[in-house]
Design a protein around this motif. Structure first.
Motif, short mmCIF file in Angstrom:
data_model
loop_
_atom_site.label_atom_id
_atom_site.label_comp_id
_atom_site.label_asym_id
_atom_site.label_seq_id
_atom_site.Cartn_x
_atom_site.Cartn_y
_atom_site.Cartn_z
N VAL A 123 36.33 38.52 40.49
CA VAL A 123 36.05 38.58 41.93
C VAL A 123 35.99 40.02 42.46
O VAL A 123 36.13 40.26 43.65
N GLY A 124 35.76 40.98 41.55
CA GLY A 124 35.51 42.34 42.00
C GLY A 124 36.62 43.31 41.67
O GLY A 124 37.59 42.99 40.98
N GLU A 125 36.49 44.54 42.17
CA GLU A 125 37.42 45.61 41.82
C GLU A 125 38.57 45.75 42.80
O GLU A 125 39.57 46.40 42.50
N ASN A 126 38.47 45.18 43.99
CA ASN A 126 39.57 45.21 44.95
C ASN A 126 40.68 44.29 44.45
O ASN A 126 40.50 43.07 44.38
N VAL A 127 41.86 44.85 44.13
CA VAL A 127 42.92 44.06 43.50
C VAL A 127 43.47 42.96 44.41
O VAL A 127 44.19 42.06 43.93
N GLU A 128 43.13 42.98 45.69
CA GLU A 128 43.62 41.94 46.59
C GLU A 128 42.76 40.68 46.55
O GLU A 128 43.17 39.63 47.07
N LYS A 129 41.59 40.76 45.92
CA LYS A 129 40.67 39.62 45.94
C LYS A 129 41.15 38.46 45.05
O LYS A 129 41.03 37.29 45.43
N ALA A 130 41.67 38.76 43.87
CA ALA A 130 42.10 37.68 42.98
C ALA A 130 43.27 36.89 43.59
O ALA A 130 43.23 35.65 43.58
N PRO A 131 44.31 37.54 44.13
CA PRO A 131 45.37 36.76 44.78
C PRO A 131 44.85 35.96 45.97
O PRO A 131 45.32 34.84 46.22
#
Length: 371
Positions: A213-221
């Motif tokens: 879901v991308g490089e922003n680590v907040e997207k997966a959570p």
């Protein structure tokens, strides 16, 4: 086409980066036990040496059980987090809640600052957490954050300031029984090259599929909480439907059969089976404390984005009701299970309908007679 390619959104990385020689696993709990076991048993590739998986856990019981099951050639218990951080190229964490995540990564940061790595390290957080972690104080030689909150993005920033260090969030969909079968769905966000390497390490050894879901680590959570909202909403509706059926004289087995006909998803059918059979043992399921934690995170997410989810508000209330009843029963020595599964959410609907919260055998069906 490569079989894995259909379940992985990346091309195969070049060796030798494909197979890190040393991997560490922190958090050998209900999920972590099976994840670590399957990772330690991962397929051996000819020509690549695999060092034992290094384990660290706050209590020794489950790591010792895993060593007894697999042997020290597959897994080895470390005496300190320092050994995990300094020795491993990939460090996977699977932890109980946000506070534990904060505490462990606080220790990671201090160790990394004191002994900066000379080659790449990937930290992989697989727990279900909120976007904002509760934190009392984090201090490194590079940066400091004082106060009560730290976001996952800020944590990523602190880690990435240390040369050679990468951070990937990779929460998983699946219960312990799914983890046992290595059928987890893994959601990844963070550094692209790190995700690519991890994907081929974790599938098929630990899971069956990766969603990027991308490089922003907040997207997966965030994605994980969206998925959990669907599951939680479904089991809330199941609980209400079973309760209505019990009041109307429709046997639980009939309702369960209908669930399997119209909602043939393994996870949902498993929760339906639990409700139909009053099987609320959370020691072999998903403990209700975890459900309340996830519901709280989901509600915070809906508030952040001004996107109401009334079903989750009700589910959250019913989870708390179920836990309160179970806690009272434990104080009185009347509980049927030590740890309550979140399928016990049905207790909220049952008590509102005047029924026993956890024992359907005590119910008297109310059936409208034809006039």
């Amino acid at each position: 086409m490569d079989h894995l390619q259909t379940n992985l959104p990346y091309s195969r990385p070049n060796t030798p980066g494909l197979h890190p020689s040393q991997i560490g696993f922190v958090g050998i709990g209900a999920m972590g036990y099976f994840m670590a076991r399957n990772l330690a048993n991962r397929r051996v590739i000819p020509g690549f040496a695999h060092a034992p998986l290094l384990l660290w856990n706050r209590s020794a019981e489950k790591p010792q059980k895993l060593v007894k099951e697999l042997g020290e050639e597959r897994v080895r218990i470390t005496q300190s987090i320092e050994e995990i951080v300094n020795s491993c190229e990939v460090i996977i964490t699977n932890l109980a809640n946000d506070e534990v995540v904060k505490s462990i990564y606080d220790q990671f940061l201090k160790i990394l600052t004191q002994s900066p790595p000379v080659k790449n390290k990937i930290f992989v957080e697989t727990s279900t957490v909120g976007l904002i972690l509760s934190v009392l104080y984090i201090l490194t030689g590079l940066s400091s954050i004082s106060g009560n909150l730290i976001t996952l993005g800020e944590l990523d920033g602190l880690l990435s300031q240390i040369r050679h260090v990468h951070f990937v969030t990779a929460p998983v969909f699946g219960t312990p029984s799914v983890a046992d079968k290595a059928q987890l769905v893994i959601i990844m966000s963070g550094d692209y090259r790190s995700k690519k390497e991890l994907a081929y390490l974790l599938v098929p050894s630990m899971g069956r599929k990766v969603i990027d879901v991308g490089e922003n680590v907040e997207k997966a959570p965030t994605f994980k909480l969206i998925g959990n909202s669907m599951i939680l909403g479904a089991i809330e509706v199941f609980g209400e439907a079973y309760t209505l059926g019990e009041k109307a004289g429709i046997e639980a087995d009939r309702v369960n059969e209908l669930v399997k006909d119209i909602f043939p998803a393994p996870g949902l059918m498993a929760y339906s089976d639990r409700m139909a059979n009053d099987n609320f043992d959370g020691s072999i399921g998903f403990a209700i404390d975890g459900g309340i934690k996830d519901a709280t995170h989901i509600r915070r997410l809906t508030a952040t984005y001004n996107s109401p989810m009334p079903a989750i508000d009700v589910a959250h209330q019913h989870l708390i009701t179920a836990r309160a009843i179970h806690t009272t029963q434990k104080l009185e020595g009347k509980q049927s299970v030590e740890t309550l599964d979140w399928s016990g959410i049905i207790a909220g609907s049952r008590v509102a309908a005047g029924l026993d919260p956890f024992d359907s055998k005590k119910h008297q069906s109310i059936v409208q007679e034809d006039e």
